[in-house]
Scaffold this motif. Sequence first.
Motif, PDB file in Angstrom:
ATOM      1  N   VAL A 169      -9.687   3.352  -1.404  1.00 50.01           N
ATOM      2  CA  VAL A 169     -10.124   3.961  -2.664  1.00 50.01           C
ATOM      3  C   VAL A 169     -11.369   4.824  -2.479  1.00 50.01           C
ATOM      4  O   VAL A 169     -11.753   5.572  -3.385  1.00 50.01           O
ATOM      5  CB  VAL A 169     -10.415   2.873  -3.721  1.00 50.01           C
ATOM      6  CG1 VAL A 169      -9.130   2.125  -4.063  1.00 50.01           C
ATOM      7  CG2 VAL A 169     -11.485   1.902  -3.240  1.00 50.01           C
ATOM      8  N   ASP A 170     -11.989   4.755  -1.300  1.00 51.45           N
ATOM      9  CA  ASP A 170     -13.240   5.488  -1.085  1.00 51.45           C
ATOM     10  C   ASP A 170     -13.105   6.535   0.009  1.00 51.45           C
ATOM     11  O   ASP A 170     -14.092   6.886   0.661  1.00 51.45           O
ATOM     12  CB  ASP A 170     -14.366   4.510  -0.720  1.00 51.45           C
ATOM     13  CG  ASP A 170     -14.058   3.724   0.560  1.00 51.45           C
ATOM     14  OD1 ASP A 170     -12.887   3.749   1.018  1.00 51.45           O
ATOM     15  OD2 ASP A 170     -14.979   3.089   1.102  1.00 51.45           O
TER      16      ASP A 170
ATOM     17  N   TYR B  69      -2.194   9.045  -7.292  1.00 50.10           N
ATOM     18  CA  TYR B  69      -1.802   8.539  -5.989  1.00 50.10           C
ATOM     19  C   TYR B  69      -1.327   7.092  -6.097  1.00 50.10           C
ATOM     20  O   TYR B  69      -1.851   6.307  -6.882  1.00 50.10           O
ATOM     21  CB  TYR B  69      -2.973   8.601  -5.006  1.00 50.10           C
ATOM     22  CG  TYR B  69      -3.414   9.998  -4.646  1.00 50.10           C
ATOM     23  CD1 TYR B  69      -2.505  11.032  -4.473  1.00 50.10           C
ATOM     24  CD2 TYR B  69      -4.767  10.288  -4.482  1.00 50.10           C
ATOM     25  CE1 TYR B  69      -2.913  12.317  -4.137  1.00 50.10           C
ATOM     26  CE2 TYR B  69      -5.188  11.568  -4.149  1.00 50.10           C
ATOM     27  CZ  TYR B  69      -4.257  12.577  -3.978  1.00 50.10           C
ATOM     28  OH  TYR B  69      -4.679  13.836  -3.647  1.00 50.10           O
ATOM     29  N   SER B  70      -0.347   6.751  -5.291  1.00 52.49           N
ATOM     30  CA  SER B  70       0.170   5.392  -5.283  1.00 52.49           C
ATOM     31  C   SER B  70      -0.831   4.444  -4.626  1.00 52.49           C
ATOM     32  O   SER B  70      -1.561   4.847  -3.717  1.00 52.49           O
ATOM     33  CB  SER B  70       1.495   5.353  -4.509  1.00 52.49           C
ATOM     34  OG  SER B  70       1.933   4.020  -4.327  1.00 52.49           O
ATOM     35  N   PRO B  71      -0.894   3.193  -5.075  1.00 53.02           N
ATOM     36  CA  PRO B  71      -1.800   2.220  -4.451  1.00 53.02           C
ATOM     37  C   PRO B  71      -1.457   1.951  -2.988  1.00 53.02           C
ATOM     38  O   PRO B  71      -2.300   1.480  -2.227  1.00 53.02           O
ATOM     39  CB  PRO B  71      -1.604   0.952  -5.300  1.00 53.02           C
ATOM     40  CG  PRO B  71      -1.063   1.444  -6.605  1.00 53.02           C
ATOM     41  CD  PRO B  71      -0.205   2.622  -6.259  1.00 53.02           C
TER      42      PRO B  71
ATOM     43  N   LEU C  59      -1.771  13.237  -0.794  1.00 52.33           N
ATOM     44  CA  LEU C  59      -2.586  12.491   0.170  1.00 52.33           C
ATOM     45  C   LEU C  59      -1.683  11.832   1.204  1.00 52.33           C
ATOM     46  O   LEU C  59      -0.703  11.167   0.849  1.00 52.33           O
ATOM     47  CB  LEU C  59      -3.416  11.436  -0.552  1.00 52.33           C
ATOM     48  CG  LEU C  59      -4.363  10.582   0.303  1.00 52.33           C
ATOM     49  CD1 LEU C  59      -5.468  11.456   0.915  1.00 52.33           C
ATOM     50  CD2 LEU C  59      -4.974   9.464  -0.543  1.00 52.33           C
ATOM     51  N   GLU C  60      -2.021  12.020   2.490  1.00 50.31           N
ATOM     52  CA  GLU C  60      -1.249  11.444   3.585  1.00 50.31           C
ATOM     53  C   GLU C  60      -2.195  10.798   4.582  1.00 50.31           C
ATOM     54  O   GLU C  60      -3.403  11.041   4.558  1.00 50.31           O
ATOM     55  CB  GLU C  60      -0.414  12.533   4.274  1.00 50.31           C
ATOM     56  CG  GLU C  60       0.574  13.224   3.344  1.00 50.31           C
ATOM     57  CD  GLU C  60       1.285  14.386   3.999  1.00 50.31           C
ATOM     58  OE1 GLU C  60       0.969  14.698   5.178  1.00 50.31           O
ATOM     59  OE2 GLU C  60       2.152  14.999   3.348  1.00 50.31           O
TER      60      GLU C  60
ATOM     61  N   ALA D  24      -7.463   0.038   7.840  1.00 46.47           N
ATOM     62  CA  ALA D  24      -6.006  -0.067   7.677  1.00 46.47           C
ATOM     63  C   ALA D  24      -5.623  -1.484   7.254  1.00 46.47           C
ATOM     64  O   ALA D  24      -5.791  -2.437   8.009  1.00 46.47           O
ATOM     65  CB  ALA D  24      -5.297   0.298   8.975  1.00 46.47           C
ATOM     66  N   THR D  25      -5.124  -1.610   6.036  1.00 49.29           N
ATOM     67  CA  THR D  25      -4.572  -2.874   5.552  1.00 49.29           C
ATOM     68  C   THR D  25      -3.205  -2.585   4.947  1.00 49.29           C
ATOM     69  O   THR D  25      -2.940  -1.456   4.486  1.00 49.29           O
ATOM     70  CB  THR D  25      -5.480  -3.530   4.505  1.00 49.29           C
ATOM     71  OG1 THR D  25      -5.732  -2.591   3.438  1.00 49.29           O
ATOM     72  CG2 THR D  25      -6.812  -3.926   5.116  1.00 49.29           C
ATOM     73  N   TYR D  26      -2.351  -3.591   4.918  1.00 49.60           N
ATOM     74  CA  TYR D  26      -0.964  -3.381   4.533  1.00 49.60           C
ATOM     75  C   TYR D  26      -0.525  -4.424   3.513  1.00 49.60           C
ATOM     76  O   TYR D  26      -1.054  -5.537   3.473  1.00 49.60           O
ATOM     77  CB  TYR D  26      -0.054  -3.459   5.767  1.00 49.60           C
ATOM     78  CG  TYR D  26      -0.468  -2.546   6.888  1.00 49.60           C
ATOM     79  CD1 TYR D  26       0.047  -1.262   7.006  1.00 49.60           C
ATOM     80  CD2 TYR D  26      -1.413  -2.968   7.839  1.00 49.60           C
ATOM     81  CE1 TYR D  26      -0.351  -0.416   8.034  1.00 49.60           C
ATOM     82  CE2 TYR D  26      -1.823  -2.135   8.860  1.00 49.60           C
ATOM     83  CZ  TYR D  26      -1.285  -0.859   8.957  1.00 49.60           C
ATOM     84  OH  TYR D  26      -1.694  -0.017   9.970  1.00 49.60           O
ATOM     85  N   ASN D  27       0.466  -4.056   2.703  1.00 47.02           N
ATOM     86  CA  ASN D  27       1.030  -5.027   1.773  1.00 47.02           C
ATOM     87  C   ASN D  27       2.199  -5.744   2.439  1.00 47.02           C
ATOM     88  O   ASN D  27       2.488  -5.518   3.636  1.00 47.02           O
ATOM     89  CB  ASN D  27       1.446  -4.364   0.451  1.00 47.02           C
ATOM     90  CG  ASN D  27       2.524  -3.303   0.642  1.00 47.02           C
ATOM     91  OD1 ASN D  27       3.224  -3.272   1.668  1.00 47.02           O
ATOM     92  ND2 ASN D  27       2.692  -2.435  -0.346  1.00 47.02           N
TER      93      ASN D  27
END
Length: 209
Positions: free
Chosen positions: A62-63, A168-170, A140-141, A50-53
């Motif tokens: 991505v994997d 899918y959104s980044p 995708l959720e 889990a990383t956030y902007n």
Amino acid sequence: MKRLQFGALVVLLGAGSVPLMTAGCGSSDSMGHSQAEAVEMSSSMKKRAATYNAQGELIRPVDHREWVFVGAPVTPNDMNDGKAAFPEFHNVYIDPASFARYKQTGTFPDGTVILKELVSVGGKSMDSGHGYFQGEFISLEAMVKDRKRFQEEPGGWAFFRFGEAPDYSPSGMRMKTESCNTCHSGAREDYVFTDTYPVLRAARPQVKQ
């Protein structure tokens, strides 16, 4: 015993023996993994899923299709009077590090990411017989556990959506908790339907009597 060296390759020759070749970059462990592969696997286990902007949106892994596959439940329309709440397949994945912790402790640690990729029902027959078979990716959720970051949410779980397939959104926008937790609050274990997935049931540590 003779010792011959060719660059990084060392050949040991003994009387009547088969040559033994070793090389620093080519050695492997008991499972057949090279040292480079072992380091890579170790690093992947340490990475936070889990990383956030800057906006607090969850960055899409991505994997995710290389994560631990938990299962793919489906509640089709024709078994629910044509009005199934979720008529598509739900391909569910969990990040490897959190799955490893779950196997050790029987609980989902903070930082756990569980991804749900929705897939259409593509057909109902194939050479093997009749059934429900997957069609195309839909969306995708994700649900993420972090009791500090999401301390106002039940169990510390927050929900995100990455939009529609295939683009899918980044990053995933936060979903309203009530729109997801209405179902997840009925789960018997930490808002996750562990009883639905034999992979999680088998991984759960057994309590000694």
